[in-house]
Motif scaffolding. Structure first.
Motif, short mmCIF file in Angstrom:
data_model
loop_
_atom_site.label_atom_id
_atom_site.label_comp_id
_atom_site.label_asym_id
_atom_site.label_seq_id
_atom_site.Cartn_x
_atom_site.Cartn_y
_atom_site.Cartn_z
N HIS A 234 6.22 -9.48 -12.15
CA HIS A 234 7.17 -9.40 -13.27
C HIS A 234 6.44 -9.44 -14.62
CE1 HIS A 234 10.94 -9.71 -15.36
NE2 HIS A 234 10.53 -10.81 -15.98
N GLN A 235 5.41 -10.31 -14.71
CA GLN A 235 4.63 -10.35 -15.94
C GLN A 235 3.90 -9.04 -16.19
OE1 GLN A 235 2.09 -13.73 -15.46
NE2 GLN A 235 3.71 -15.24 -15.90
N ALA A 236 3.37 -8.46 -15.10
CA ALA A 236 2.69 -7.17 -15.26
C ALA A 236 3.67 -6.08 -15.66
CB ALA A 236 1.99 -6.81 -13.95
N TYR A 237 4.90 -6.15 -15.14
CA TYR A 237 5.91 -5.16 -15.51
C TYR A 237 6.28 -5.27 -16.99
CZ TYR A 237 10.50 -2.99 -15.94
OH TYR A 237 11.56 -2.23 -16.36
N LEU A 238 6.41 -6.51 -17.49
CA LEU A 238 6.76 -6.69 -18.89
C LEU A 238 5.62 -6.26 -19.82
CD1 LEU A 238 8.55 -10.15 -18.76
CD2 LEU A 238 9.60 -7.88 -18.86
N LYS A 239 4.39 -6.41 -19.35
CA LYS A 239 3.25 -6.12 -20.23
C LYS A 239 2.79 -4.68 -20.14
CE LYS A 239 -1.21 -8.07 -21.52
NZ LYS A 239 -2.22 -9.12 -21.22
#
Length: 311
Positions: A234-239
């Motif tokens: 999820h963090q990679a998706y947001l970034k």
């Protein structure tokens, strides 16, 4: 020969193994390998057996020399003459015994090398001792003096025994070993077993039980569904968006996908107030004297005109 007696002759075997092992391993085998020459395993057994045949033949010669010297002068023969047999046996062990260890380890399948080494230890150490006990019990009468007792420690009793016959039997056994190992069929069979074992080492076939495969798949799925990995995704998706992301440290880091365009999200005007927690102001409308909204193009004068926001 001074402090050296017959029991000390076993040390000559150990010294011979150390010396010839160093010579063969340091000079002989590397010289043959540099010339592209590989001695077949059965020929190593045969050459070691040939040295054993020579050693037993020398022992037979010494038996007749002991008898002849005692009958002529009644004296003993120097014990150092027997060391030649022990030296030859030690040299033969370098080729035969070491080849047995090598064949047991290399020719065995990857999952049976420990068992093959254990069987080789039994064949090299245990089985010969058992055969010697059986052979000695069969030839027990040859180790008795003229009085019929097995005491042959004294030279007078030793020359009356028939120990030379026992050495002749050992000589024949060693010759049979040489003959078997030089047979082309035996050489080809052992070479074929070694080649198949080498192919299995190059391309091993690992058989896994269904239970192991299910366990491995469940471990993989549990790792994929772990909460920590979901947070990272999820963090990679947001970034970075929906493109691939490298979690390991490196000189490059993947960003958004080039082939996939990111869709722009449109915000509804009705949700702006909820987003910023403010109420939208009413639009400013110009009203006529009778209170009806005026449209563009109908304005004729400035009297009697009111704005809705001033009400």
């Amino acid at each position: 020969f001074g402090f050296i007696d017959a029991a000390s002759m076993n040390n000559a075997d150990a010294v011979s193994v150390l010396f010839f092992g160093w010579v063969v391993g340091t000079y002989v085998y590397p010289a043959l390998a540099s010339r592209g020459i590989k001695i077949p395993t059965t020929y190593k057994f045969a050459f070691g057996s040939v040295l054993g045949v020579i050693a037993v033949g020398w022992a037979i010669f010494m038996e007749y020399k002991i008898r002849a010297t005692f009958e002529a002068t009644g004296e003993k023969v120097n014990i150092m003459w027997q060391s030649i047999s022990y030296i030859l046996i030690g040299a033969g062990e370098i080729f035969a015994v070491s080849a047995a260890y090598e064949a047991a380890f290399n020719a065995a399948p990857p999952d049976s090398k420990v068992l093959a080494s254990a069987v080789n230890l039994f064949c090299v150490g245990g089985l010969p001792n058992m055969l010697c006990i059986v052979l000695y019990q069969s030839c027990k009468s040859w180790f008795q003096n003229q009085r019929g007792t097995p005491s042959i420690h004294r030279l007078e009793d030793y020359v009356t025994a028939s120990v030379d016959k026992y050495f002749l039997v050992l000589f024949g056994v060693a010759l049979v070993g040489v003959f078997i190992n030089v047979l082309p069929a035996v050489k080809d069979y052992v070479a074929d077993v070694e080649e198949r074992a080498q192919d299995m080492v190059k391309t091993p076939v690992m058989k896994k039980s269904p239970r192991h495969r299910r366990k491995q798949s469940s471990d993989y799925s549990s790792d994929e569904e772990s909460p920590l990995l979901r947070v990272k995704r999820h963090q990679a998706y947001l970034k970075y968006g929906s493109g691939p992301v490298l979690y390991k440290q490196g000189s490059m880091r993947a960003g958004p996908s080039v082939h996939q365009k990111k869709k722009e999200k449109k915000v509804k005007k009705s949700l702006v107030g909820k987003l910023y927690r403010t109420k939208p102001k009413p639009p400013k409308v110009v009203l006529s004297a009778d209170g009806t909204p005026m449209t563009a193009g109908h304005f004729t004068g400035g009297q009697g005109i009111r704005r809705q926001d001033s009400l």
